[in-house]
Design a protein around this motif. Structure first.
Motif, short mmCIF file in Angstrom:
data_model
loop_
_atom_site.label_atom_id
_atom_site.label_comp_id
_atom_site.label_asym_id
_atom_site.label_seq_id
_atom_site.Cartn_x
_atom_site.Cartn_y
_atom_site.Cartn_z
N TYR A 4 14.05 -2.06 -23.84
CA TYR A 4 15.22 -2.95 -23.88
C TYR A 4 15.38 -3.63 -22.53
O TYR A 4 14.97 -3.10 -21.50
CB TYR A 4 16.48 -2.18 -24.28
N PRO A 5 15.98 -4.83 -22.53
CA PRO A 5 16.14 -5.59 -21.29
C PRO A 5 17.40 -5.19 -20.53
O PRO A 5 18.40 -4.79 -21.11
CB PRO A 5 16.26 -7.03 -21.78
N ILE A 6 17.32 -5.31 -19.22
CA ILE A 6 18.47 -5.16 -18.33
C ILE A 6 18.34 -6.26 -17.28
O ILE A 6 17.27 -6.44 -16.71
CB ILE A 6 18.49 -3.78 -17.62
N SER A 7 19.44 -6.97 -17.04
CA SER A 7 19.47 -7.98 -15.98
C SER A 7 20.50 -7.56 -14.95
O SER A 7 21.59 -7.14 -15.30
CB SER A 7 19.84 -9.35 -16.54
N ILE A 8 20.13 -7.68 -13.69
CA ILE A 8 21.02 -7.32 -12.59
C ILE A 8 21.01 -8.46 -11.59
O ILE A 8 19.94 -8.93 -11.19
CB ILE A 8 20.57 -6.01 -11.91
N THR A 9 22.21 -8.89 -11.20
CA THR A 9 22.34 -9.90 -10.15
C THR A 9 22.77 -9.20 -8.88
O THR A 9 23.79 -8.52 -8.85
CB THR A 9 23.37 -10.98 -10.54
N LEU A 10 21.98 -9.37 -7.85
CA LEU A 10 22.26 -8.74 -6.56
C LEU A 10 21.98 -9.77 -5.47
O LEU A 10 20.88 -10.33 -5.43
CB LEU A 10 21.39 -7.50 -6.36
N ASP A 11 22.97 -10.02 -4.64
CA ASP A 11 22.84 -11.01 -3.57
C ASP A 11 22.38 -12.36 -4.12
O ASP A 11 21.48 -13.01 -3.57
CB ASP A 11 21.88 -10.52 -2.48
N ARG A 12 22.97 -12.77 -5.22
CA ARG A 12 22.71 -14.07 -5.88
C ARG A 12 21.30 -14.20 -6.44
O ARG A 12 20.88 -15.29 -6.80
CB ARG A 12 23.03 -15.23 -4.95
N GLN A 13 20.58 -13.12 -6.51
CA GLN A 13 19.25 -13.13 -7.11
C GLN A 13 19.31 -12.32 -8.40
O GLN A 13 19.79 -11.18 -8.42
CB GLN A 13 18.21 -12.53 -6.17
N VAL A 14 18.84 -12.93 -9.48
CA VAL A 14 18.85 -12.26 -10.78
C VAL A 14 17.50 -11.58 -11.01
O VAL A 14 16.45 -12.19 -10.85
CB VAL A 14 19.12 -13.27 -11.92
N HIS A 15 17.58 -10.30 -11.35
CA HIS A 15 16.38 -9.51 -11.64
C HIS A 15 16.40 -9.18 -13.13
O HIS A 15 17.41 -8.70 -13.65
CB HIS A 15 16.38 -8.20 -10.84
N HIS A 16 15.30 -9.45 -13.81
CA HIS A 16 15.17 -9.15 -15.24
C HIS A 16 14.17 -8.01 -15.39
O HIS A 16 13.02 -8.14 -14.97
CB HIS A 16 14.69 -10.37 -16.00
N PHE A 17 14.63 -6.93 -15.96
CA PHE A 17 13.80 -5.75 -16.14
C PHE A 17 13.68 -5.40 -17.62
O PHE A 17 14.50 -5.82 -18.43
CB PHE A 17 14.42 -4.54 -15.41
N GLU A 18 12.69 -4.61 -17.91
CA GLU A 18 12.53 -4.02 -19.23
C GLU A 18 12.39 -2.52 -19.02
O GLU A 18 11.62 -2.09 -18.17
CB GLU A 18 11.30 -4.59 -19.92
N VAL A 19 13.15 -1.76 -19.78
CA VAL A 19 13.18 -0.31 -19.63
C VAL A 19 12.58 0.34 -20.86
O VAL A 19 12.92 -0.01 -21.99
CB VAL A 19 14.62 0.20 -19.42
N GLY A 20 11.68 1.26 -20.62
CA GLY A 20 11.08 2.03 -21.71
C GLY A 20 11.40 3.50 -21.53
O GLY A 20 11.38 4.03 -20.42
N GLU A 21 11.74 4.15 -22.63
CA GLU A 21 12.02 5.59 -22.60
C GLU A 21 10.84 6.32 -23.22
O GLU A 21 10.33 5.92 -24.27
CB GLU A 21 13.28 5.91 -23.38
N TYR A 22 10.43 7.38 -22.57
CA TYR A 22 9.30 8.18 -23.03
C TYR A 22 9.79 9.62 -23.19
O TYR A 22 9.60 10.45 -22.29
CB TYR A 22 8.14 8.07 -22.05
N PRO A 23 10.44 9.92 -24.33
CA PRO A 23 11.06 11.24 -24.51
C PRO A 23 10.08 12.40 -24.56
O PRO A 23 10.45 13.52 -24.27
CB PRO A 23 11.83 11.11 -25.82
N HIS A 24 8.84 12.13 -24.90
CA HIS A 24 7.85 13.21 -24.99
C HIS A 24 6.93 13.15 -23.78
O HIS A 24 5.71 13.24 -23.89
CB HIS A 24 7.05 13.09 -26.29
#
Length: 92
Positions: A4-24
């Protein structure tokens, strides 16, 4: 669980991430992996209280950005219906 995507704006810079969960996961891999532009940049592991700590900082991300990522991943875990999480500027 799908990535799933997560976007974070820090110091006027937008970072677009994708997070994966690996439960096993095994002992050599972290449970949550974070990608930016398809490259692994960080990973997190839950502690005994299910708070995330940095397991790997492959891209050398700023500490504040890592904390914001962990907060957003934890928020997603508590509210799994969220499709996209954003943070507003955290400038001081």
């Amino acid at each position: 669980m799908a990535n799933y995507p997560i976007s974070i704006t820090l110091d006027r810079q937008v970072h677009h991430f994708e997070v994966g969960e690996y439960p096993h996961h095994d002992e050599n891999r972290c449970r949550y992996r974070v990608y930016e532009d398809g490259k692994l940049v960080a990973s997190f592991e839950p502690d005994a209280q299910d708070y995330l700590y940095v397991c790997q900082n492959a891209a050398g991300l700023e500490e504040e950005l890592l904390h914001l990522l962990a907060d957003q991943i934890e928020a997603k875990l508590q509210h799994p219906g969220n499709k996209h999480l954003d943070l507003k500027d955290r400038e001081q």
